[in-house]
Design an enzyme around this catalytic site. Sequence first.
Site, PDB file in Angstrom:
ATOM      1  N   SER A 143       3.618  66.544  86.434  1.00 55.75           N
ATOM      2  CA  SER A 143       3.945  65.257  86.984  1.00 55.75           C
ATOM      3  C   SER A 143       4.214  65.373  88.538  1.00 55.75           C
ATOM      4  CB  SER A 143       5.563  64.936  86.678  1.00 55.75           C
ATOM      5  OG  SER A 143       6.179  63.827  87.073  1.00 55.75           O
ATOM      6  N   TYR A 157      13.978  68.364  84.692  1.00 54.41           N
ATOM      7  CA  TYR A 157      12.770  67.746  84.368  1.00 54.41           C
ATOM      8  C   TYR A 157      11.911  68.326  85.378  1.00 54.41           C
ATOM      9  CZ  TYR A 157       8.828  64.320  83.595  1.00 54.41           C
ATOM     10  OH  TYR A 157       7.607  63.759  83.406  1.00 54.41           O
TER      11      TYR A 157
HETATM   12  P1  NAD Z   1       6.347  58.958  75.754  1.00 53.78           P
HETATM   13  O1  NAD Z   1       7.777  59.147  75.790  1.00 53.78           O
HETATM   14  O2  NAD Z   1       5.525  57.654  75.717  1.00 53.78           O
HETATM   15  O3  NAD Z   1       5.389  60.111  74.936  1.00 53.78           O
HETATM   16  C1  NAD Z   1       5.915  61.297  74.699  1.00 53.78           C
HETATM   17  C2  NAD Z   1       5.560  61.678  73.236  1.00 53.78           C
HETATM   18  O4  NAD Z   1       6.071  63.017  72.987  1.00 53.78           O
HETATM   19  C3  NAD Z   1       6.364  60.882  72.285  1.00 53.78           C
HETATM   20  O5  NAD Z   1       5.337  60.352  71.109  1.00 53.78           O
HETATM   21  C4  NAD Z   1       7.516  61.965  71.503  1.00 53.78           C
HETATM   22  O6  NAD Z   1       7.684  61.797  70.138  1.00 53.78           O
HETATM   23  C5  NAD Z   1       6.624  63.089  71.763  1.00 53.78           C
HETATM   24  N1  NAD Z   1       7.528  64.455  71.557  1.00 53.78           N
HETATM   25  C6  NAD Z   1       8.840  64.369  72.470  1.00 53.78           C
HETATM   26  N2  NAD Z   1       9.314  65.560  72.168  1.00 53.78           N
HETATM   27  C7  NAD Z   1       8.528  66.214  71.279  1.00 53.78           C
HETATM   28  C8  NAD Z   1       8.562  67.686  70.632  1.00 53.78           C
HETATM   29  N3  NAD Z   1       9.523  68.459  70.941  1.00 53.78           N
HETATM   30  N4  NAD Z   1       7.393  67.827  69.875  1.00 53.78           N
HETATM   31  C9  NAD Z   1       6.225  67.085  69.899  1.00 53.78           C
HETATM   32  N5  NAD Z   1       6.378  65.736  70.387  1.00 53.78           N
HETATM   33  C10 NAD Z   1       7.345  65.780  71.194  1.00 53.78           C
HETATM   34  O7  NAD Z   1       5.935  59.647  77.388  1.00 53.78           O
HETATM   35  P2  NAD Z   1       4.470  59.749  78.212  1.00 53.78           P
HETATM   36  O8  NAD Z   1       4.956  58.897  79.459  1.00 53.78           O
HETATM   37  O9  NAD Z   1       3.256  59.345  77.540  1.00 53.78           O
HETATM   38  O10 NAD Z   1       4.625  61.202  78.767  1.00 53.78           O
HETATM   39  C11 NAD Z   1       3.563  62.050  78.365  1.00 53.78           C
HETATM   40  C12 NAD Z   1       3.821  63.161  79.356  1.00 53.78           C
HETATM   41  O11 NAD Z   1       3.705  62.753  80.487  1.00 53.78           O
HETATM   42  C13 NAD Z   1       5.170  63.891  79.164  1.00 53.78           C
HETATM   43  O12 NAD Z   1       4.862  65.509  79.388  1.00 53.78           O
HETATM   44  C14 NAD Z   1       5.601  63.383  80.687  1.00 53.78           C
HETATM   45  O13 NAD Z   1       6.748  64.170  81.043  1.00 53.78           O
HETATM   46  C15 NAD Z   1       4.569  63.362  81.617  1.00 53.78           C
HETATM   47  N6  NAD Z   1       4.715  62.213  82.500  1.00 53.78           N
HETATM   48  C16 NAD Z   1       5.296  61.010  82.339  1.00 53.78           C
HETATM   49  C17 NAD Z   1       5.185  60.079  83.437  1.00 53.78           C
HETATM   50  C18 NAD Z   1       5.666  58.637  83.252  1.00 53.78           C
HETATM   51  O14 NAD Z   1       5.972  58.102  84.252  1.00 53.78           O
HETATM   52  N7  NAD Z   1       5.851  58.322  82.193  1.00 53.78           N
HETATM   53  C19 NAD Z   1       5.032  60.459  84.684  1.00 53.78           C
HETATM   54  C20 NAD Z   1       4.818  61.906  85.155  1.00 53.78           C
HETATM   55  C21 NAD Z   1       4.469  62.806  83.904  1.00 53.78           C
END
Ligand code: NAD
Length: 257
Positions: A143, A157
């Site tokens: 991130s 986080y």
């Molecule tokens: P999201 O919440 O839409 O999707 C995350 C998915 O991970 C969900 O389907 C959830 O069920 C699954 N998950 C959670 N815990 C789990 C586990 N223990 N085992 C298997 N699956 C699991 O989130 P997103 O925005 O698509 O995030 C994806 C990645 O991007 C994450 O690592 C997040 O930290 C990172 N990220 C997101 C953002 C943002 O603004 N959304 C920014 C930077 C980084």
Amino acid sequence: MRLQEKTALITGASSGIGKETALLFAKEGARVVAVDINDEAGNQLVELIRSQGGKAIYAHADISQSEDCRGMIHVAEKTFGGLDILFNNAGIMHSEDTDAVKTSEEVWESTLSINLKGVFLGCKFGIPALRRAGGGSIINTASFVALLGAATPQVAYTASKGGVLALTRELAVVHARENIRVNALCPGPLKTEMLMKFLNTEEKKQRRLVHIPTGRFGEASEMAKAALFLASDDSSYVTGTEFTVDGGITAAYVTPE
Ligand code: NAD
């Protein structure tokens, strides 16, 4: 098609970045192993990919659990005969993750066990499979908060994502001569469920938007395109990077009015 004859395993595939990436990779010819703990959404995604003529299978795995990670890699090799691309993308953001004083040890441990140990376990069981395939590409989702401090803290986080960057760098160096590339994807703030459930008022949204030169949140589909570049041979000389896709946040000191 940029991923023809490749098998890609994507964690966190039921939602957000993982879902968009699964759809895009399948359109680019990849056989997709969609991994998540949300089985209903994961199975719906697989149906959607198949209805579009793609190849996919759903595998339930909690990435913080060793046996689940071993199992998901086994599904990839058993179903599709090998593994070429590993996208360690699943992650959580805990609502009670704040500063060091207020954040409980339980929140710290659960965040680190999914966001950081989950990436480690994906690599622990995935790297032998990539070796058996003669090499491949690993993408770990970190991130922008791994690169910049924020005045609205989420210490667990942020620390977990910093760990993902350090882990990625070291694995890239260690496995470079095995034809295994390892890169981190550093998304900026996105319009996905994960962030929008926290930024649930216009005021909270504006407090973030003022720091983004492009003046908008990113889309999960924009991360999928970056992941496609890192997964495909287009990035054949790219390894060990912090691939930042953040609308310019990390470049900005003051953003335009
Ligand atoms: P999201 O919440 O839409 O999707 C995350 C998915 O991970 C969900 O389907 C959830 O069920 C699954 N998950 C959670 N815990 C789990 C586990 N223990 N085992 C298997 N699956 C699991 O989130 P997103 O925005 O698509 O995030 C994806 C990645 O991007 C994450 O690592 C997040 O930290 C990172 N990220 C997101 C953002 C943002 O603004 N959304 C920014 C930077 C980084």
